[in-house]
Design an enzyme around this catalytic site. Sequence first.
Site, mmCIF file in Angstrom:
data_model
loop_
_atom_site.group_PDB
_atom_site.id
_atom_site.type_symbol
_atom_site.label_atom_id
_atom_site.label_comp_id
_atom_site.label_asym_id
_atom_site.label_seq_id
_atom_site.Cartn_x
_atom_site.Cartn_y
_atom_site.Cartn_z
ATOM 1 C CG ASP A 282 -0.095 -6.072 2.769
ATOM 2 O OD1 ASP A 282 -0.460 -5.514 3.817
ATOM 3 O OD2 ASP A 282 -0.183 -5.517 1.659
ATOM 4 C CG HIS A 305 3.538 -4.522 5.093
ATOM 5 N ND1 HIS A 305 2.813 -3.938 4.075
ATOM 6 C CD2 HIS A 305 4.720 -4.894 4.537
ATOM 7 C CE1 HIS A 305 3.527 -3.970 2.951
ATOM 8 N NE2 HIS A 305 4.689 -4.549 3.215
#
Length: 467
Positions: A282, A305
Amino acid sequence: MSMGLRSPNMVIARRLDAIILVGLVFLACMSDGASRGHLFGDDALRRSLTDTTNRKVFDVIAFGAKPESGKGRQMKELPGGGDPTKPQPDDGGGDGDHDNDTGMAFIKTWVAACRGEYKGPAKVVVPKGTFLIGPVVFQGPCTSSKEPIMVEIQGEVKATTDLSDYTSPEWITFENVDGLIVTGDGVVNGQGEKTWNRNGCDKDDCPHAPSNMKFVKVKNALIEKITSLNSKYFHYHITDSSSVTMDNVHITAPGESPNTDGCHISDSNNVKVINSIIGTGDDCVSIGEGARQITVNNVTCGPGHGISVGSLGKYKNEQPVVGVTVTNCKLVNTTNGARIKTWANNYGGDASGIIFDNLVMEHVKAPIVIDQSYGTKKDPKNPNAGKQSLYKLHDIHFRNIKGTSSQNIAMSLACSATKPCEGVELSEIDISYGGASNAKKTDIASECYNAKVTTKGKINPAAPACK
């Protein structure tokens, strides 16, 4: 002389006495402030970190912690004034994944070092070896010393993998501590690989999935050198805290691991994440509501991310985000680069003073992103249709960003039609296509909706006219 009157000499003498008394009080306060000065700067914290000779060691094994294999250590005297007549650790490790005796030993060690009978600088040590523990809370305030309490992890601390052990999303928590150093060459292993497929984390919410380390109401803290491995949820969560520096940490989880943010910061002031290597499933760093004066510097991110402000606006009455600076970072094989994301729902808010500067992107899918439709599906041909975000973004700067994009859209500034972005600066942007060499389309482009944008210097791909 009347007893009801004071002579001038007596008045002067008493005034001098009062002045001297005030001066002594002031000097005492200055002395106390000097003794606490180490709490208010990274350099002073580092001096305290390197000077370990004056710290009494509180070893978790001495308080009953049992490595997964091997024998507990017998000690004639427990640190911190413990009772040597009480039972000491015996042979063997824990009784299995549900056994939290070692976790209780960690807590007892902390209590003795933080606010036990011993008065003086203290260090909690997790020695070489592997220790299995469930949820633990290291709670302050600490009264043993004005020096920061130190926790040194030399071995590996592993989390239990039965999610029913965790009634709230925390594993190792530091709470209400003013003056803290967490250091060591050890590993904090959340063992998330054993729970990611059964903890609901494939959805947006992860009920009861705990973060590896959480810092709540912590002030003047330094976290360094620790390796955080395979968290079940966030690796680090810093909230309701101030003056916290995370330096030279290594955070790692597979790129497909769900919701394993490297460090999530919310409702906190003056937090720094610097000189670190972060690879997760993430955001490498996510900056949430109520974050103020946040610095991310010299971080290598990937997989993951990207480095994100947000998501914001998911909940009611969120506090503003003010003053975020992301500088001198490198992002490699991430899905996003420099990103701001807000939800399109009924809750508004405000974020300002956000700077992304001097970033290098290598094979990043979306290097520069403002996404004010996060969590919703939008018609790419008409992004202004449907529900719009009520979150206001302004004073936003993307500067000196170069590298390659693995997709054709290198910059996407998709702001809200209801609350358009204001004061967006693009300066010295140079991003080329770095996707598949056999792709039919290798040109690079940008898009913009509902934003007031100014440009400086070279802009590649060319800044579009906002729709």
